[in-house]
Write an enzyme that holds these catalytic residues in place. Structure first.
Site: not given
Length: 620
Positions: A292, A339
């Site tokens: 990420d 997420d």
């Protein structure tokens, strides 16, 4: 004039940033609650019997018993296996995610207009959206129904259990002296409301409504044989899901429909995937932590793809426009489903670990016939389906129990300590607040996993360290019971058999793919029984498959049937013909010596509307 101190400058800066952030606080609160909702719901929906609890005794149902009692239905509903993630997935997941992200980014750059790509991806997600949203709405309706009609409730210091078959509430624990059964289907203080017989029957029917499921059977020779059970809530969920997905793909894409589909995807994913061990989950989240960071800070791929694709792979939230430009278009804050799902699988594992510890602490050691040996007696597992609504009706708002448990026959637990689950939720909230704060201050998109991974993993491992349960967390595995079952099935040789190899989620091996297919089939059997016919299968297995699908003839190629949850009435025309046959038989069986019938002329019989004996005989 003296310069302000360091603390004064820090507090002034914090006050200024809070003033700037204040218009965005509703949006951030909406984002945080929306992220926690599928995590909380999906984690609790994934609960099943842990290895520290005893296996339920197998019950043989009679052929005529189709529904059974509520407790057995609840136990069957929770018998499913999740798709286990292996340590190798820590490498494969970031690799596949990076390749997919790069492919989408370059395809968007080449097309210049992502409209065609959006249509293709929306069509791809439409099929999964119908099933996931339908499941989410169905479960929500089930919970709402159980809140109105719980399985047990407290009233006057006594605990009442609902006996749906006898249509009464029976006092079983607490102050049961001078307590009689209650005929009202309503719980708690609502049971004191006066109800007419008609209203009482309607409410009892409404209580039993979710269990009245339609059975759909399909048989296709050598290809498919299965059945699916759908209740009234399932029909409502399917109808709403189809309408929502159709409106999203054909009419407009409002943010609330995007979030609804995102909730459905997240809710379903948290019941499908599990890292099985905390070490594996930590490795996977650690690898995605660096993934990420790289794709958000060092490449434009993540932000470009998120802004270009209008598909339900994110949660969006309306944000207030700039105060100095009233003509500005409304903008949205975004949160990727990754997420939510990726930290959520660790939070769900923490909740199942809490349930494992709860039953582990209730185990007892007993001496066998040989006094030198001991055996572990596992406690009986009580299904948690509907327990939340039962807890609502049996405890006060402060959590105080409204009845006294009987030590000789203790009541099944309504809940269990959720230490690690609460710790991981706190870590997730802290990580999300850090993400939003840094994003607002720096004005740049942030990799949420940069803050969520340390928050979730740190809260879990530090809690285990503080409680002295670090070794228990490290050794915990949801695959242990599956390995024991594998040993029991291997020709009765339980000492030399190795446990089955844990298949990677991204494995292409035939053996691993077959194992994953078997686990997926078991999971699907929670709501649908499905199997295929093969010449390699034993005849007993094929007969069982055909029986499930309603197969009746060896020459049958295709069949489809629908079975109602109640007995169907005959059509009115059939009923009238049956009544005429019965009247004709009664007329023919009358003795010939009856003068009232034998002496009447035929003309009188015809005028009265009676049929001649010959015609009555032909009716039979």
């Amino acid at each position: 004039m003296e310069e302000p101190s360091l603390w004064a400058r820090v507090l002034g800066r914090a006050a200024y940033e809070f003033t700037q952030m204040q218009p965005m606080l509703p949006t951030y609160a909406h984002l945080l609650v929306s992220a926690l909702f599928p995590i909380y719901a999906g984690a609790h929906a994934s609960l099943t019997r842990p290895a520290s609890a005893a296996k339920p005794a197998k019950r043989k149902r009679e052929s005529g018993d189709q529904q059974g009692d509520e407790s057995s239905d609840e136990e069957e509903e929770e018998e499913h296996k999740m798709e286990g993630l292996a340590p190798t997935d820590a490498i494969m997941m970031p690799l596949f995610a990076g390749l997919t992200l790069a492919a989408l980014y370059f395809l968007i750059q080449w097309l210049q207009d992502p409209a065609l790509l959006n249509r293709l991806l929306n069509g791809y997600f439409a099929l999964f959206g119908v099933f996931s949203v339908s499941r989410l709405i169905t479960d929500a309706l089930d919970i709402g129904h159980s809140l109105v009609f719980p399985h047990r409730y407290a009233l006057g210091g006594a605990l009442y259990h609902i006996n749906s078959k006898e249509r009464e509430a029976v006092p079983v624990a607490g102050d049961t002296k001078d307590k009689t059964t209650i005929g009202s289907p309503l719980p708690g203080f609502l049971a004191k409301l006066p109800l007419s017989d008609r209203m009482r029957k309607m409410l009892w029917a409404d209580r039993a409504m979710p269990g009245n499921k339609w059975t759909f059977r399909l048989y296709l020779h050598r290809l498919f044989a299965g059945k699916v059970l759908i209740g009234p809530h399932g029909f409502v969920g399917a109808a709403v899901a189809i309408l929502a997905v159709a409106y999203f793909n054909l009419v407009d894409k409002p943010w609330y429909l995007t979030n609804l589909m995102g909730f459905g995807f997240s809710y379903g994913a948290l019941q499908l995937m599990s890292p099985t061990t905390f070490a594996t989950g930590s490795l996977i989240l650690g690898a995605l932590f660096f993934y990420d960071i790289y794709f958000v800070f060092y490449t434009p791929m993540m932000v470009t793809v998120a802004k270009s694709l209008d598909v339900p792979i994110k949660l969006v939230f309306p944000r207030p426009g700039p105060t100095d430009d009233a003509t500005a278009k409304p903008s949205h804050a975004m949160l990727g489903l990754g997420d939510v799902v990726l930290p959520g699988i660790m939070i769900g594992l923490a909740l199942r670990f809490d349930l494992f510890l709860f039953y582990l602490r209730r185990q007892k050691r007993k001496h066998t016939t040989n006094e030198s040996e001991e055996m572990v007696e596992k406690p009986k597992y009580h299904s948690l389906a509907g327990r939340w609504s039962d807890h609502f009706w049996t405890h006060s708002l402060t959590g105080r129990q409204l009845f006294t448990s009987n030590d000789k026959n203790p009541e099944a637990p309504f809940t269990f300590p959720k230490t690690y689950f609460n710790a991981s939720i706190i870590g997730y909230v802290v990580g999300m607040l850090a993400t939003l704060g840094v994003m607002h201050i720096w004005g740049h998109a942030q990799p949420a996993l940069l803050y969520l991974v340390p928050g979730v993993l740190g809260s879990l491992w530090l809690t285990a360290l503080a409680r002295g349960e670090l070794s228990s967390m490290w050794e915990f595995s949801e695959a242990s019971e599956e390995e024991e079952e594998h040993k029991d099935k291997e020709d009765g040789n339980t000492k030399t058999q190795n446990p089955p190899e844990r298949a990677s989620f991204f494995s292409f091996s035939d053996k691993k793919a077959q194992a994953r297919e078997e686990r997926t089939k078991k999971l699907m059997q929670k709501h649908i029984h499905v199997d295929s016919e093969s010449e390699d299968e034993p005849e007993v297995v094929r007969d069982k498959v055909r029986e499930v699908a309603g197969h009746k003839s060896d020459r049958e190629v295709f069949s489809f049937s629908i079975e109602a949850p109640w007995r169907l009435k005959h059509p009115r025309s059939v009923t009238r013909r049956q009544q005429q046959r019965e009247e004709g038989l009664q007329e023919l069986e009358r003795p010939l010596s009856n003068e009232s019938t034998s002496s009447r002329p035929s003309s009188a019989r015809q005028e009265s509307g009676a049929e001649p004996p010959g015609k009555r005989a032909r009716l039979n």
